[in-house]
Scaffold this motif. Sequence first.
Motif, PDB file in Angstrom:
ATOM      1  N   MET A 149      -6.567   6.263  10.082  1.00 50.03           N
ATOM      2  CA  MET A 149      -6.275   5.042   9.340  1.00 50.03           C
ATOM      3  C   MET A 149      -7.214   4.955   8.146  1.00 50.03           C
ATOM      4  O   MET A 149      -8.424   5.170   8.281  1.00 50.03           O
ATOM      5  N   LEU A 150      -6.669   4.647   6.979  1.00 47.97           N
ATOM      6  CA  LEU A 150      -7.519   4.524   5.799  1.00 47.97           C
ATOM      7  C   LEU A 150      -7.194   3.270   5.005  1.00 47.97           C
ATOM      8  O   LEU A 150      -6.080   2.748   5.051  1.00 47.97           O
ATOM      9  N   HIS A 151      -8.203   2.800   4.304  1.00 51.65           N
ATOM     10  CA  HIS A 151      -8.080   1.659   3.395  1.00 51.65           C
ATOM     11  C   HIS A 151      -7.965   2.218   1.990  1.00 51.65           C
ATOM     12  O   HIS A 151      -8.815   2.992   1.549  1.00 51.65           O
ATOM     13  N   LEU A 152      -6.916   1.836   1.284  1.00 54.50           N
ATOM     14  CA  LEU A 152      -6.647   2.360  -0.052  1.00 54.50           C
ATOM     15  C   LEU A 152      -6.818   1.273  -1.106  1.00 54.50           C
ATOM     16  O   LEU A 152      -6.328   0.152  -0.942  1.00 54.50           O
ATOM     17  N   GLN A 153      -7.525   1.608  -2.178  1.00 57.13           N
ATOM     18  CA  GLN A 153      -7.666   0.698  -3.312  1.00 57.13           C
ATOM     19  C   GLN A 153      -7.317   1.418  -4.599  1.00 57.13           C
ATOM     20  O   GLN A 153      -7.888   2.461  -4.912  1.00 57.13           O
ATOM     21  N   MET A 154      -6.356   0.864  -5.313  1.00 55.93           N
ATOM     22  CA  MET A 154      -5.986   1.333  -6.640  1.00 55.93           C
ATOM     23  C   MET A 154      -6.205   0.175  -7.613  1.00 55.93           C
ATOM     24  O   MET A 154      -6.364  -0.974  -7.184  1.00 55.93           O
ATOM     25  N   PRO A 155      -6.215   0.439  -8.914  1.00 55.88           N
ATOM     26  CA  PRO A 155      -6.466  -0.637  -9.875  1.00 55.88           C
ATOM     27  C   PRO A 155      -5.511  -1.820  -9.743  1.00 55.88           C
ATOM     28  O   PRO A 155      -5.911  -2.968  -9.948  1.00 55.88           O
ATOM     29  N   ASP A 156      -4.245  -1.569  -9.397  1.00 56.12           N
ATOM     30  CA  ASP A 156      -3.252  -2.645  -9.366  1.00 56.12           C
ATOM     31  C   ASP A 156      -2.580  -2.832  -8.009  1.00 56.12           C
ATOM     32  O   ASP A 156      -1.570  -3.507  -7.890  1.00 56.12           O
ATOM     33  N   ARG A 157      -3.167  -2.236  -6.962  1.00 54.86           N
ATOM     34  CA  ARG A 157      -2.613  -2.385  -5.611  1.00 54.86           C
ATOM     35  C   ARG A 157      -3.646  -1.941  -4.584  1.00 54.86           C
ATOM     36  O   ARG A 157      -4.568  -1.186  -4.888  1.00 54.86           O
ATOM     37  N   LYS A 158      -3.475  -2.419  -3.377  1.00 58.99           N
ATOM     38  CA  LYS A 158      -4.383  -2.044  -2.301  1.00 58.99           C
ATOM     39  C   LYS A 158      -3.672  -2.211  -0.972  1.00 58.99           C
ATOM     40  O   LYS A 158      -2.643  -2.900  -0.881  1.00 58.99           O
ATOM     41  N   GLY A 159      -4.207  -1.593   0.046  1.00 59.77           N
ATOM     42  CA  GLY A 159      -3.572  -1.699   1.351  1.00 59.77           C
ATOM     43  C   GLY A 159      -4.098  -0.670   2.322  1.00 59.77           C
ATOM     44  O   GLY A 159      -5.250  -0.223   2.221  1.00 59.77           O
ATOM     45  N   PHE A 160      -3.231  -0.266   3.235  1.00 62.45           N
ATOM     46  CA  PHE A 160      -3.648   0.596   4.336  1.00 62.45           C
ATOM     47  C   PHE A 160      -2.598   1.664   4.589  1.00 62.45           C
ATOM     48  O   PHE A 160      -1.397   1.393   4.526  1.00 62.45           O
ATOM     49  N   ILE A 161      -3.069   2.864   4.879  1.00 60.72           N
ATOM     50  CA  ILE A 161      -2.182   3.963   5.222  1.00 60.72           C
ATOM     51  C   ILE A 161      -2.611   4.530   6.571  1.00 60.72           C
ATOM     52  O   ILE A 161      -3.763   4.931   6.750  1.00 60.72           O
ATOM     53  N   ASN A 162      -1.693   4.548   7.509  1.00 64.28           N
ATOM     54  CA  ASN A 162      -1.898   5.175   8.806  1.00 64.28           C
ATOM     55  C   ASN A 162      -1.110   6.489   8.781  1.00 64.28           C
ATOM     56  O   ASN A 162       0.081   6.488   8.462  1.00 64.28           O
ATOM     57  N   TYR A 163      -1.751   7.587   9.111  1.00 64.27           N
ATOM     58  CA  TYR A 163      -1.055   8.856   8.957  1.00 64.27           C
ATOM     59  C   TYR A 163      -1.418   9.853  10.047  1.00 64.27           C
ATOM     60  O   TYR A 163      -2.455   9.754  10.703  1.00 64.27           O
ATOM     61  N   CYS A 201       2.628   3.329   5.193  1.00 62.95           N
ATOM     62  CA  CYS A 201       1.912   2.738   4.065  1.00 62.95           C
ATOM     63  C   CYS A 201       2.236   1.256   3.948  1.00 62.95           C
ATOM     64  O   CYS A 201       3.410   0.880   3.837  1.00 62.95           O
ATOM     65  N   ASN A 202       1.204   0.424   3.974  1.00 64.37           N
ATOM     66  CA  ASN A 202       1.358  -1.025   3.859  1.00 64.37           C
ATOM     67  C   ASN A 202       0.566  -1.472   2.633  1.00 64.37           C
ATOM     68  O   ASN A 202      -0.661  -1.504   2.663  1.00 64.37           O
ATOM     69  N   ILE A 203       1.281  -1.823   1.583  1.00 65.54           N
ATOM     70  CA  ILE A 203       0.666  -2.012   0.267  1.00 65.54           C
ATOM     71  C   ILE A 203       0.981  -3.401  -0.289  1.00 65.54           C
ATOM     72  O   ILE A 203       2.114  -3.886  -0.182  1.00 65.54           O
ATOM     73  N   VAL A 204      -0.022  -4.028  -0.903  1.00 64.20           N
ATOM     74  CA  VAL A 204       0.163  -5.291  -1.622  1.00 64.20           C
ATOM     75  C   VAL A 204      -0.271  -5.056  -3.068  1.00 64.20           C
ATOM     76  O   VAL A 204      -1.373  -4.577  -3.312  1.00 64.20           O
ATOM     77  N   ASN A 205       0.618  -5.382  -4.013  1.00 63.58           N
ATOM     78  CA  ASN A 205       0.248  -5.155  -5.409  1.00 63.58           C
ATOM     79  C   ASN A 205      -0.480  -6.360  -5.993  1.00 63.58           C
ATOM     80  O   ASN A 205      -0.698  -7.366  -5.317  1.00 63.58           O
ATOM     81  N   SER A 206      -0.855  -6.255  -7.267  1.00 64.79           N
ATOM     82  CA  SER A 206      -1.664  -7.305  -7.892  1.00 64.79           C
ATOM     83  C   SER A 206      -0.917  -8.619  -8.024  1.00 64.79           C
ATOM     84  O   SER A 206      -1.534  -9.671  -8.225  1.00 64.79           O
ATOM     85  N   ASN A 207       0.412  -8.584  -7.905  1.00 61.02           N
ATOM     86  CA  ASN A 207       1.214  -9.809  -7.950  1.00 61.02           C
ATOM     87  C   ASN A 207       1.443 -10.414  -6.571  1.00 61.02           C
ATOM     88  O   ASN A 207       2.112 -11.433  -6.446  1.00 61.02           O
ATOM     89  N   GLY A 208       0.907  -9.762  -5.536  1.00 58.98           N
ATOM     90  CA  GLY A 208       1.029 -10.295  -4.178  1.00 58.98           C
ATOM     91  C   GLY A 208       2.253  -9.833  -3.428  1.00 58.98           C
ATOM     92  O   GLY A 208       2.481 -10.266  -2.289  1.00 58.98           O
ATOM     93  N   ASN A 209       3.061  -8.957  -4.005  1.00 57.76           N
ATOM     94  CA  ASN A 209       4.229  -8.429  -3.300  1.00 57.76           C
ATOM     95  C   ASN A 209       3.797  -7.436  -2.221  1.00 57.76           C
ATOM     96  O   ASN A 209       2.866  -6.660  -2.422  1.00 57.76           O
ATOM     97  N   PHE A 210       4.509  -7.453  -1.093  1.00 56.34           N
ATOM     98  CA  PHE A 210       4.205  -6.547   0.013  1.00 56.34           C
ATOM     99  C   PHE A 210       5.257  -5.444   0.078  1.00 56.34           C
ATOM    100  O   PHE A 210       6.465  -5.701   0.012  1.00 56.34           O
ATOM    101  N   PHE A 211       4.783  -4.209   0.241  1.00 53.34           N
ATOM    102  CA  PHE A 211       5.669  -3.051   0.358  1.00 53.34           C
ATOM    103  C   PHE A 211       5.262  -2.235   1.585  1.00 53.34           C
ATOM    104  O   PHE A 211       4.084  -1.937   1.762  1.00 53.34           O
ATOM    105  N   LYS A 212       6.242  -1.884   2.380  1.00 49.24           N
ATOM    106  CA  LYS A 212       5.990  -0.952   3.478  1.00 49.24           C
ATOM    107  C   LYS A 212       6.816   0.302   3.203  1.00 49.24           C
ATOM    108  O   LYS A 212       8.041   0.226   3.055  1.00 49.24           O
ATOM    109  N   VAL A 213       6.141   1.430   3.106  1.00 47.59           N
ATOM    110  CA  VAL A 213       6.800   2.712   2.911  1.00 47.59           C
ATOM    111  C   VAL A 213       6.420   3.606   4.093  1.00 47.59           C
ATOM    112  O   VAL A 213       5.282   4.066   4.190  1.00 47.59           O
ATOM    113  N   TYR A 214       7.367   3.784   4.988  1.00 48.05           N
ATOM    114  CA  TYR A 214       7.128   4.602   6.179  1.00 48.05           C
ATOM    115  C   TYR A 214       7.859   5.921   5.990  1.00 48.05           C
ATOM    116  O   TYR A 214       9.065   5.956   5.769  1.00 48.05           O
TER     117      TYR A 214
END
Length: 244
Positions: free
Chosen positions: A180-194, A205-218
């Motif tokens: 499990m890792l914590h990911l930080q990018m300039p315009d998004r952050k979240g967690f990736i379990n792999y 991948c569970n990601i929230v962007n700078s606008n607060g939108n939530f994305f799950k990419v499995y």
Amino acid sequence: MRQKLKQKGIKYISIAVTLFLAVLFVAKFGGPSLLRFYVETGIGTCEKIPILCMAPKEEVIAPEINKEYVSELLPQDFTGMHLHVPRGFSLIKEAVKKIYYKKNKRLDKGAVMYLLFEEPNFFTTLFPQANKQGINDDYEFMRRTMYAKLKDIKNLADVFFVVMKCIFTPDLGDQKNVRMLHLQMPDRKGFINYNLAKTGNYFDCNIVNSNGNFFKVYIKDKGATLDLNKVFAIISTVDSIDGK
């Protein structure tokens, strides 16, 4: 649209809420040990579901994105979200429920991406008590979920997030090998379990962007064609279709 998302989320999050309410009686008459026992009886132990005793140990900040690789990906608009995907991957729309990764078994035999998009404050709206725990946005909601551990249960809030962790975690192969890792990018952050496994690679991948939108990419990568750097590149392209 917003109302439909709430109704869908309420339906699929009911497992967590139901268990949360059920333990009220246990919490009143028992302590943390009894709460943990109740959860283990309801969803399983760490031996059965190892990720319930795991938390992110890696942190990746501003990874370098391979722009050449991104240029090879195919732009796609799907389920309210935009992203670039590798050739040969099927895309499937999903919702918040525990067994979503078991659907579409015909497609599941190959390379598949399951996608979920929710507007800002989707999860905090579904569970208003989160505000009492100092959780005011979906990123903090996800952080509490990913760091939740069965052995750390002390109160009802801990119970809720352990159950949510179970619901949010799709098939990752042998969980004993999951990282499990914590990911930080300039315009998004979240967690990736792999899990980089012999039978294929899995990325949740569970990601929230700078606008607060939530994305799950499995991603179920049966051909083991992806690595973390390529997944970072894919995540860097994720956005809502309207860009808000």
